[in-house]
Design a protein around this motif. Structure first.
Motif, PDB file in Angstrom:
ATOM      1  N   ASP A  95     -33.526 -36.527  -0.661  1.00 27.01           N
ATOM      2  CA  ASP A  95     -33.223 -35.266  -1.347  1.00 27.01           C
ATOM      3  C   ASP A  95     -34.368 -34.254  -1.275  1.00 27.01           C
ATOM      4  O   ASP A  95     -34.139 -33.042  -1.212  1.00 27.01           O
ATOM      5  CB  ASP A  95     -32.875 -35.537  -2.817  1.00 27.01           C
ATOM      6  CG  ASP A  95     -31.472 -36.086  -2.977  1.00 27.01           C
ATOM      7  OD1 ASP A  95     -31.062 -36.381  -4.114  1.00 27.01           O
ATOM      8  OD2 ASP A  95     -30.765 -36.205  -1.947  1.00 27.01           O
TER       9      ASP A  95
ATOM     10  N   TYR B 227     -34.395 -31.504   1.346  1.00 22.74           N
ATOM     11  CA  TYR B 227     -33.667 -30.240   1.192  1.00 22.74           C
ATOM     12  C   TYR B 227     -34.625 -29.085   0.949  1.00 22.74           C
ATOM     13  O   TYR B 227     -34.317 -27.941   1.255  1.00 22.74           O
ATOM     14  CB  TYR B 227     -32.682 -30.337   0.017  1.00 22.74           C
ATOM     15  CG  TYR B 227     -31.407 -31.061   0.359  1.00 22.74           C
ATOM     16  CD1 TYR B 227     -31.388 -32.435   0.524  1.00 22.74           C
ATOM     17  CD2 TYR B 227     -30.218 -30.359   0.515  1.00 22.74           C
ATOM     18  CE1 TYR B 227     -30.211 -33.099   0.846  1.00 22.74           C
ATOM     19  CE2 TYR B 227     -29.039 -31.017   0.829  1.00 22.74           C
ATOM     20  CZ  TYR B 227     -29.042 -32.386   0.989  1.00 22.74           C
ATOM     21  OH  TYR B 227     -27.882 -33.044   1.301  1.00 22.74           O
TER      22      TYR B 227
ATOM     23  N   HIS C  22     -24.382 -42.030  10.484  1.00 22.76           N
ATOM     24  CA  HIS C  22     -23.808 -41.719   9.176  1.00 22.76           C
ATOM     25  C   HIS C  22     -23.967 -42.898   8.216  1.00 22.76           C
ATOM     26  O   HIS C  22     -24.247 -42.714   7.023  1.00 22.76           O
ATOM     27  CB  HIS C  22     -22.332 -41.362   9.386  1.00 22.76           C
ATOM     28  CG  HIS C  22     -21.633 -40.906   8.156  1.00 22.76           C
ATOM     29  ND1 HIS C  22     -22.192 -40.048   7.239  1.00 22.76           N
ATOM     30  CD2 HIS C  22     -20.400 -41.188   7.676  1.00 22.76           C
ATOM     31  CE1 HIS C  22     -21.341 -39.819   6.260  1.00 22.76           C
ATOM     32  NE2 HIS C  22     -20.241 -40.496   6.485  1.00 22.76           N
TER      33      HIS C  22
ATOM     34  N   LEU D 267     -31.462 -33.367  12.966  1.00 22.18           N
ATOM     35  CA  LEU D 267     -31.655 -33.723  11.569  1.00 22.18           C
ATOM     36  C   LEU D 267     -30.290 -33.838  10.894  1.00 22.18           C
ATOM     37  O   LEU D 267     -29.407 -33.008  11.094  1.00 22.18           O
ATOM     38  CB  LEU D 267     -32.493 -32.653  10.870  1.00 22.18           C
ATOM     39  CG  LEU D 267     -32.857 -32.906   9.409  1.00 22.18           C
ATOM     40  CD1 LEU D 267     -33.715 -34.142   9.270  1.00 22.18           C
ATOM     41  CD2 LEU D 267     -33.557 -31.697   8.818  1.00 22.18           C
ATOM     42  N   ASN D 268     -30.129 -34.890  10.103  1.00 22.32           N
ATOM     43  CA  ASN D 268     -28.844 -35.103   9.424  1.00 22.32           C
ATOM     44  C   ASN D 268     -29.102 -35.517   7.979  1.00 22.32           C
ATOM     45  O   ASN D 268     -28.948 -36.682   7.613  1.00 22.32           O
ATOM     46  CB  ASN D 268     -28.041 -36.188  10.138  1.00 22.32           C
ATOM     47  CG  ASN D 268     -27.206 -35.617  11.259  1.00 22.32           C
ATOM     48  OD1 ASN D 268     -26.443 -34.668  11.064  1.00 22.32           O
ATOM     49  ND2 ASN D 268     -27.370 -36.153  12.437  1.00 22.32           N
ATOM     50  N   LEU D 269     -29.506 -34.534   7.167  1.00 23.27           N
ATOM     51  CA  LEU D 269     -29.744 -34.834   5.763  1.00 23.27           C
ATOM     52  C   LEU D 269     -28.410 -34.948   5.044  1.00 23.27           C
ATOM     53  O   LEU D 269     -27.670 -33.982   4.931  1.00 23.27           O
ATOM     54  CB  LEU D 269     -30.573 -33.726   5.104  1.00 23.27           C
ATOM     55  CG  LEU D 269     -32.077 -33.784   5.308  1.00 23.27           C
ATOM     56  CD1 LEU D 269     -32.743 -32.714   4.458  1.00 23.27           C
ATOM     57  CD2 LEU D 269     -32.640 -35.132   4.933  1.00 23.27           C
ATOM     58  N   GLU D 270     -28.106 -36.126   4.569  1.00 27.88           N
ATOM     59  CA  GLU D 270     -26.817 -36.315   3.902  1.00 27.88           C
ATOM     60  C   GLU D 270     -27.022 -36.779   2.479  1.00 27.88           C
ATOM     61  O   GLU D 270     -27.994 -37.461   2.189  1.00 27.88           O
ATOM     62  CB  GLU D 270     -25.981 -37.336   4.690  1.00 27.88           C
ATOM     63  CG  GLU D 270     -25.608 -36.836   6.069  1.00 27.88           C
ATOM     64  CD  GLU D 270     -24.788 -37.863   6.843  1.00 27.88           C
ATOM     65  OE1 GLU D 270     -24.387 -38.862   6.240  1.00 27.88           O
ATOM     66  OE2 GLU D 270     -24.558 -37.642   8.032  1.00 27.88           O
TER      67      GLU D 270
END
Lengths: 232, 265
Positions: B78, B81, B183, B262-265
């Motif tokens: 987090d 972000y 994912h 980048l894959n901030l999930e």
């Protein structure tokens, strides 16, 4: 060039699921745009791709003519839909950090807004309520004189009185030459301040129009049109 | 921008490190004093010695875990972000994390050496050495160091150790960057990637060392120590260059993934 944002055939897949499906979108400078849609429609995904936090599966997005990167991050202010800092950090430390990194950060304005909202800068984030953390984040985003503001659910987790305060903060403190994109499903609260609306449904743009024209055409409020478009 | 990232990385990571290093020095001091006091509190001194040894190990693990956790928390969870929307390139972000991690790990090594020195002084060991004087063996060692320029070898292998440490840190960063590409099962992919890198690197290292030590046998048989030192330094340089190149690959790979995927999930 009057265009601040251009997305062409923007697609994002998570495994077999398509969160954004060949989205074409162009936003002009100086507008407040409501990015409206129910939960899971792709609003957060779209904002994160623009902010450079997600990579698209297909298509491209340009911010003021550039792909998301170091240069675009200088002119984009992003408000995430969750707290984005260490809980042990103090509010003043975060203010100082953002002031150090961004040339357009207005520290004086930030302090003024914190005083108006009676937020103690010496408090650590773990000592603050969720609503207060949301307010801190919105203050930090709106204290920038950015060219593009991406606000993901700025009023989603707060009470109605706080919503009004946050909307007032957005209107009174953003760079008037900038574009503000507000992603929300709370239409009635933001409708009065919107210039344009974009309806996002299951990863598709189903409507993109100016608010005045839309209301005149349909003789309904945007909230009512939204309920019709997204009725279950 | 790199300077600012390094500054804030230090600001946000120093507290646990200072506590750990302070504990090491404190326990060393207490143990040293207990040893000096002698038989009256011998049991206490023995217990403190055990605690000190355990603390060195635990502190080392904590430092490594903390530096890895900082990378993950600050860039890929987090906190990312905010961090990844700062006006800095992915290379600057990775570079700042690497530099600060290196500093903390080297600071840990220095803290261990310092605590050992403190233990030695506090226990009276240093006073005993001064009393007895420097032995003739040590004087001969000093002469050999000067004669064969062994300080060159020392600094070469010290730099190699630091570069090797950086390369190891970068393999962890790279593995985490690869993990965030998917994912689901991100942690699993990160661990699998790191294991694969580790296995391949070990195989390559053994092959290179086997070749190098094969050559070394020939040189040692000449019984000319200066040629042995020269060969030793040459192998050190080759090792350093290889480690630098491999480290650069992991750095570029990590930066490229965080920049483009980048894959901030």
């Amino acid at each position: 060039m009057n265009e601040i944002l251009k997305a062409e055939q923007l697609t994002k897949r998570y495994g077999g699921q398509c969160a954004l499906d060949h989205v074409d979108l162009s936003l002009e400078k100086g507008k407040i745009v409501g990015l409206l849609g129910p939960n899971g429609s792709g609003k957060t995904t779209l904002l994160k791709i623009i902010a450079g936090l997600l990579s698209q599966s297909e298509g491209e997005v340009m911010i003021d003519g550039e792909v998301p990167g170091k240069n675009t991050k200088q002119i984009v202010a992003y408000l995430p839909d969750r707290p984005a800092f260490s809980k042990s950090m103090r509010v003043r430390d975060l203010v100082q950090k953002l002031n150090d990194f961004y040339d357009d950060f207005d520290q004086e304005q930030a302090h003024q807004l914190f005083a108006e909202m009676a937020i103690d800068l010496e408090k650590r984030f773990k000592e603050l309520s969720k609503g207060t953390i949301d307010k801190v984040q919105i203050i930090l985003a709106m204290s920038r004189k950015a060219e593009l503001y991406l606000l993901d659910e700025p009023i989603g987790g707060v009470d109605p009185a706080a919503r009004e305060l946050i909307i007032k903060t957005i209107i009174n403190n953003y760079n008037p030459a900038a574009t503000v994109v507000i992603a929300t499903h709370l239409i009635s609260d933001v409708e009065p301040i919107l210039d344009d609306v974009v309806f996002l449904k299951q990863g598709h743009v189903v409507l993109h129009q100016d608010v005045e024209g839309l209301r005149a055409e349909r003789e309904e409020s945007v909230d009512e049109i939204f309920r019709e478009v997204f009725s279950c | 921008m790199l300077g600012k990232l390094i500054k804030y990385e230090f600001k946000e990571s120093w507290q646990p490190m200072v506590i750990v290093f302070g504990l090491l020095l404190g326990v060393a001091l207490i143990d040293g004093i207990a040893m000096r006091i002698g038989s009256r509190i011998e049991l206490f001194a023995d217990v403190m010695a055990v605690i000190f040894v355990l603390l060195i190990g635990v502190a080392g693990v904590l430092v490594v875990v903390w530096t890895v956790k900082r990378f993950y928390d600050n860039l890929l969870s987090d906190q990312g972000y905010m961090t990844m929307t700062l006006p800095a390139s992915a290379a600057e972000q990775v570079g700042a994390k690497l530099i600060v991690s290196l500093v903390w790990i080297l600071a840990y090594a220095a803290a261990v050496l310092l605590s050992l020195g403190l233990l030695f002084v506090a226990s009276g060991g240093y006073a005993e050495v001064v009393r007895q004087g420097i032995s003739s063996d040590f004087q001969q060692f000093q002469t050999s160091v000067a004669q064969y320029h062994l300080w060159v070898s020392f600094w070469l292998y010290l730099v190699s150790a630091v570069v090797s440490l950086a390369e190891t840190i970068l393999t962890v960063y790279f593995a985490m960057a690869v993990g965030q590409l998917v994912h689901r099962h991100r942690g699993l992919l990160s661990v699998a990637t790191w294991i694969a890198i580790f296995v391949v690197e070990q195989i390559c290292s053994f092959r290179i060392m086997y070749t190098m030590f094969g050559n070394m046998n020939t040189i040692v048989s000449t019984t000319d120590f200066s040629k042995v030192v020269a060969a030793f330094n040459q192998f050190g340089v080759i090792g350093l260059v290889i480690t630098l190149a491999v480290g650069a690959i992991w750095f570029i790979g990590t930066s490229w993934i965080l920049d483009r995927h980048l894959n901030l999930e």
